[in-house]
Write a protein that holds these residues in place. Structure first.
Motif, mmCIF file in Angstrom:
data_model
loop_
_atom_site.group_PDB
_atom_site.id
_atom_site.type_symbol
_atom_site.label_atom_id
_atom_site.label_comp_id
_atom_site.label_asym_id
_atom_site.label_seq_id
_atom_site.Cartn_x
_atom_site.Cartn_y
_atom_site.Cartn_z
ATOM 1 N N ILE A 101 50.260 39.801 36.233
ATOM 2 C CA ILE A 101 50.800 39.976 34.887
ATOM 3 C C ILE A 101 51.318 38.675 34.300
ATOM 4 C CG2 ILE A 101 51.479 42.363 35.338
ATOM 5 C CD1 ILE A 101 54.363 41.372 35.578
ATOM 6 N N THR A 102 51.410 37.612 35.105
ATOM 7 C CA THR A 102 52.096 36.398 34.675
ATOM 8 C C THR A 102 51.330 35.631 33.607
ATOM 9 O OG1 THR A 102 53.025 36.244 36.902
ATOM 10 C CG2 THR A 102 53.213 34.303 35.507
ATOM 11 N N SER A 103 50.016 35.554 33.711
ATOM 12 C CA SER A 103 49.238 34.689 32.816
ATOM 13 C C SER A 103 49.183 35.204 31.385
ATOM 14 C CB SER A 103 47.811 34.523 33.353
ATOM 15 O OG SER A 103 47.092 35.741 33.259
ATOM 16 N N SER A 104 49.450 36.476 31.152
ATOM 17 C CA SER A 104 49.351 37.028 29.800
ATOM 18 C C SER A 104 50.471 38.015 29.478
ATOM 19 C CB SER A 104 47.988 37.702 29.601
ATOM 20 O OG SER A 104 47.766 38.661 30.618
ATOM 21 N N ARG A 105 51.424 38.210 30.386
ATOM 22 C CA ARG A 105 52.551 39.143 30.240
ATOM 23 C C ARG A 105 52.080 40.581 30.095
ATOM 24 N NH1 ARG A 105 57.655 36.438 27.114
ATOM 25 N NH2 ARG A 105 58.554 38.441 27.750
ATOM 26 N N LYS A 106 50.915 40.866 30.619
ATOM 27 C CA LYS A 106 50.436 42.236 30.748
ATOM 28 C C LYS A 106 49.518 42.281 31.958
ATOM 29 C CE LYS A 106 46.291 42.267 27.765
ATOM 30 N NZ LYS A 106 46.048 40.840 27.635
ATOM 31 N N GLU A 107 49.298 43.469 32.502
ATOM 32 C CA GLU A 107 48.461 43.582 33.691
ATOM 33 C C GLU A 107 47.033 43.161 33.372
ATOM 34 O OE1 GLU A 107 48.605 47.137 35.887
ATOM 35 O OE2 GLU A 107 50.672 46.861 36.522
ATOM 36 N N THR A 108 46.547 42.192 34.147
ATOM 37 C CA THR A 108 45.245 41.594 33.904
ATOM 38 C C THR A 108 44.585 41.304 35.234
ATOM 39 O OG1 THR A 108 46.169 40.495 31.948
ATOM 40 C CG2 THR A 108 44.034 39.721 32.726
ATOM 41 N N ARG A 109 43.303 41.559 35.329
ATOM 42 C CA ARG A 109 42.555 41.183 36.519
ATOM 43 C C ARG A 109 42.502 39.659 36.632
ATOM 44 N NH1 ARG A 109 41.611 44.699 40.654
ATOM 45 N NH2 ARG A 109 42.019 46.716 39.747
ATOM 46 N N LEU A 110 42.528 39.146 37.866
ATOM 47 C CA LEU A 110 42.454 37.703 38.057
ATOM 48 C C LEU A 110 41.246 37.102 37.350
ATOM 49 C CD1 LEU A 110 43.430 37.106 41.805
ATOM 50 C CD2 LEU A 110 44.770 36.600 39.770
ATOM 51 N N SER A 111 40.137 37.802 37.392
ATOM 52 C CA SER A 111 38.921 37.291 36.762
ATOM 53 C C SER A 111 39.021 37.254 35.245
ATOM 54 C CB SER A 111 37.721 38.152 37.170
ATOM 55 O OG SER A 111 37.932 39.506 36.795
ATOM 56 N N ASP A 112 39.921 38.065 34.656
ATOM 57 C CA ASP A 112 40.078 38.105 33.207
ATOM 58 C C ASP A 112 41.237 37.256 32.706
ATOM 59 O OD1 ASP A 112 37.973 39.939 33.004
ATOM 60 O OD2 ASP A 112 39.301 41.652 33.303
ATOM 61 N N SER A 113 41.999 36.650 33.615
ATOM 62 C CA SER A 113 43.193 35.909 33.230
ATOM 63 C C SER A 113 42.833 34.644 32.468
ATOM 64 C CB SER A 113 44.015 35.532 34.465
ATOM 65 O OG SER A 113 44.403 36.682 35.174
ATOM 66 N N PRO A 114 43.611 34.304 31.431
ATOM 67 C CA PRO A 114 43.345 33.068 30.702
ATOM 68 C C PRO A 114 43.692 31.815 31.502
ATOM 69 C CG PRO A 114 45.321 34.139 29.855
ATOM 70 C CD PRO A 114 44.694 35.091 30.811
ATOM 71 N N THR A 115 44.608 31.933 32.453
ATOM 72 C CA THR A 115 45.038 30.790 33.259
ATOM 73 C C THR A 115 44.901 31.149 34.737
ATOM 74 O OG1 THR A 115 46.660 30.230 31.557
ATOM 75 C CG2 THR A 115 46.910 29.159 33.693
ATOM 76 N N LEU A 116 44.419 30.204 35.516
ATOM 77 C CA LEU A 116 44.248 30.442 36.942
ATOM 78 C C LEU A 116 45.592 30.762 37.582
ATOM 79 C CD1 LEU A 116 41.898 30.355 39.019
ATOM 80 C CD2 LEU A 116 42.659 28.055 39.604
ATOM 81 N N THR A 117 45.660 31.896 38.270
ATOM 82 C CA THR A 117 46.906 32.366 38.868
ATOM 83 C C THR A 117 46.670 32.683 40.333
ATOM 84 O OG1 THR A 117 47.538 33.346 36.745
ATOM 85 C CG2 THR A 117 48.767 34.060 38.678
ATOM 86 N N TYR A 118 47.616 32.250 41.172
ATOM 87 C CA TYR A 118 47.536 32.492 42.613
ATOM 88 C C TYR A 118 48.414 33.685 42.945
ATOM 89 C CZ TYR A 118 47.119 31.230 47.562
ATOM 90 O OH TYR A 118 46.833 31.231 48.908
#
Length: 715
Positions: A101-118
């Motif tokens: 949820i960190t990259s967009s402040r909503k639940e998002t799949r890692l593959s759909d995230s705007p920013t690479l998140t670990y």
């Protein structure tokens, strides 16, 4: 009779059944695209859900069933008459493309995230040979380091200190203390569901303090499925003991989770002939948390609270200990309360989230006349730091366009008092003549996602921030993401900023005439430009990523020391953090391998000098193998290249040669005589590495611990 049946069948063909609706994530309410709708009777794919999660099917047989199939969700089959306007799917937690949820402040799949998140999963945390939060993060993420200084325990990520990394719990800010550090001891590893680490600037979504990244600690929710009690106990060297009990209950749509934790350790103090030492103070902690959750279809509300108490004890040289504080220990205390609400808004194809958080952290000075008993102790307020945050977010989904609109209101207060006993000044306020200082911040922000094609997405966001002490400012971020099959390419350019914190501006403290620390009320906010390029591949048994990043920081605030030994703060022109990172994970012959390499170089952009303090090259290797009888062996190797560190009080520099550390653990699940019990034995620092010169590596040598966990489900 046969005529009636034939007539009904004829009607089904003349007037086929039309069903339309939305496919939504069960937890977040987000729409799910590309879900295959399969007609069970013939196995044919009828249609797929669109970007809004919307579907339309026409059935000639109203007695048929539909299977909803998506690689990231559990297969769900419904009879046609049971398919409503909204169909909720449950995530498949075994899939590598997990949720963050960190990259967009909503639940998002890692593959759909705007920013690479670990993402560090619950399984990752459970498998480490670590007994506390500090060790867990350092073992799993190679470029995260914890080191003590005279402020407390300082965190570094990619060479940047705590002030540049925003620490969140369930997406909300938390209080540390008036000197900027967070007390990481208050986190109970056993109650963490996952940790999300966003590396790089995130000021557009989160505001100040997110120049160097975000660490978002997601706690385990109250379960709406089971009445369960869990017992967990760990015991290690130096009489280190962690005992926890968790009780989860649910009735209808209401669930509750209660957790109580006691931690303690005798600590250690190891010295060399040259009086160099490694030390960890004796401590005793108490932590109590409670969550209540109500959930029904499109609506969820959660109320939670947490209380934490930390007592640490000095190493007494003599009895009684002659020193100004008149005590042998100190007490830190924290409590928080949170209210969260989620609503799915079918009428506008979106959802709305609201949250309120109050988090407070206090330091007490203890007046103690008899060190052999605690009954005579008097606790006096010394410092208090509190954060109050209200956040309101609206998510809208329409065809190829997704939009997030948000409002953040943040009130931060730092307080400190002189400790005066019998007309004698025992301890000075950290803020000098100021008894308190308040920062008020408001921010309006948005983040949009436009799908140009099935392979290409464009993300753009802006944040307008108002502050009661500094000028209002606008920051923006742009991301281009190209995906083909399971390969994802991202280019991200973002502005960042950080306002000076309370102690950098107003700190005014005398350390018993040894040295002073002075704030600087003329400090200017820092600005940054972050550019990163990444590639990511995610599959069920294979993942790979490469990240290249440059973070250029202007007006960087540096702590310096003058000729008489006092500390002060000033803006320091330009500094850049340059990094290359790669990670590879895969399963082969029932063995899981994960390898990562990180290169980070911090450069003074005025004189173009490399700055010390960090190992520029870090290698991490993890191995796990599951054997028969539910036995798992896990091994972890961390390699750190040489570095130069600067002592915080003397400013002297010390060369630290390269070193490596090996950790290993053995886990046995479902013990024969106790089915739902797990047993773990772990060895930390297997080859007994120590370096008394290295203050960033606080490890007394080889240590062991055992852990037992037992779950009991009430039928």
């Amino acid at each position: 009779m046969m005529n009636i049946i034939a007539f009904i069948v004829l009607l089904n063909f003349i007037f086929p059944q039309k069903i339309d609706g939305y496919l939504l994530d069960k937890d977040s309410g987000n729409p799910i695209s590309d879900v295959e709708l399969i007609q069970v009777s013939n196995g044919e794919i009828i249609t797929k859900s669109n970007l809004d999660g919307q579907f339309l099917i026409i059935l000639n047989n109203d007695n048929d069933s539909i299977r909803f199939n998506h690689i990231a969700y559990k297969n769900t089959t419904l009879h046609s008459i049971d398919i409503k306007n909204k169909v909720y799917l449950e995530k498949d937690l075994l899939y590598a493309d997990v949720v963050e949820i960190t990259s967009s402040r909503k639940e998002t799949r890692l593959s759909d995230s705007p920013t690479l998140t670990y993402v560090i999963s619950e399984k990752d945390l459970e498998s480490t040979a670590a007994i506390d939060f500090y060790q867990s993060l350092q073992m799993i993420i190679p470029n995260i380091m914890f080191s003590p200084d005279y402020h407390g325990t300082n965190l570094k990520i990619q060479g940047l200190d705590s002030e540049y990394i925003l620490i969140l719990v369930d997406g909300d800010r938390i209080a540390g203390n008036t000197v900027g550090n967070i007390d990481f001891s208050k986190f109970n590893v056993d109650q963490i569901q996952r940790i999300e680490v966003l590396k790089g600037n995130a000021s557009t979504l989160y505001g100040s303090n997110a120049i160097g990244g975000v660490i978002n600690i997601i706690t385990k929710p109250a379960s709406h499925k089971k009445n369960k009690i869990s017992l967990n106990s760990k015991y290690g060297n130096y009489k280190t003991l962690n005992n926890a009990i968790t009780y989860n209950a649910f009735i209808n749509n209401i669930s509750s989770k209660t957790n109580f934790l006691i931690k303690s350790s005798d600590g250690y103090k190891k010295e060399t002939i040259d009086s160099l030492s490694l030390r960890k103070r004796k401590f005793k902690d108490y932590n109590l948390s409670q969550k209540f959750k109500y959930s029904k279809s499109d609506f969820m509300v959660e109320l939670s609270g947490n209380y934490y108490r930390h007592d640490w004890y000095r190493f007494l040289i003599s009895q009684p200990f002659e020193q100004p504080e008149q005590n042998d220990r100190k007490r830190y205390e924290s409590f928080s309360i949170k209210l969260k609400e989620k609503n799915h808004l079918s009428s506008i194809n979106g959802h709305y989230n609201f949250s309120y958080t109050y988090d407070q952290y206090k330091k007490y000075h203890v007046i103690d006349s008899d060190y052999n008993t605690d009954s005579d102790d008097v606790f006096v307020d010394w410092t208090k730091h509190s954060v109050e945050q209200i956040s309101s977010l609206l998510y809208l989904f329409k065809d190829q366009f997704n939009l997030t609109l948000g409002l953040d209101l943040i009130n931060e207060v730092g307080e400190s008092n002189d400790i005066i006993i019998d007309n004698m000044l025992i301890l000075e306020s950290e803020l000098g003549d100021l008894s308190s200082k308040t920062f008020n911040t408001y921010a309006l922000f948005f983040q949009s996602q436009y799908t140009l094609s099935n392979d290409l997405n464009l993300f753009f966001g802006s944040r307008y921030t108002g502050h009661n002490q500094f000028e209002n400012r606008l920051t923006s971020q742009l991301t281009t993401k190209y995906s083909i099959k399971n390969n994802h390419f991202r280019l991200n350019i973002g502005q960042g900023y950080r306002v000076p914190n309370i102690y950098e501006l107003y700190y005014d403290w005398n350390h018993y005439d040894a040295f002073e620390v002075k704030g600087n009320s003329n400090l200017e906010p820092e600005n940054s430009i972050n550019v990163n390029l990444s590639y990511q591949k995610l599959e069920k048994d294979f993942n790979f990523m490469v990240l290249i990043q440059r973070n250029l920081i202007e007006n960087m605030i540096a702590e310096k020391r003058d000729e008489i030994g006092d500390f002060y703060y000033e803006n320091y022109s330009k500094t850049s953090v340059n990094s290359f990172e790669t990670n590879l994970g895969f399963d082969f012959n029932n063995v899981n391998y994960e390898m990562s390499y990180n290169f980070t170089r911090v450069i003074d952009e005025i004189e173009y000098n490399r700055l010390p303090e960090i190992s520029e090259h870090i290698i991490n290797f993890n191995f796990s193998k599951i054997f028969k009888n539910n036995i798992t062996i896990l091994a972890n190797l961390n390699y750190y290249s040489d570095k130069v560190i600067t002592a915080p009080t003397s400013a002297s520099q010390t060369y630290i040669p390269s070193y490596h550390q090996v950790n290993i653990s053995f886990i046995k699940k479902d013990i024969k005589f106790l089915k739902d019990a797990n047993f773990k034995v772990a060895i930390n620092n297997l080859f007994d590495y120590t370096n008394y010169d290295d203050t960033t590596f606080q490890n007394p040598g080889r240590t062991f611990f055992i852990e037992v966990n037992y779950d009991y489900d009430f039928k």
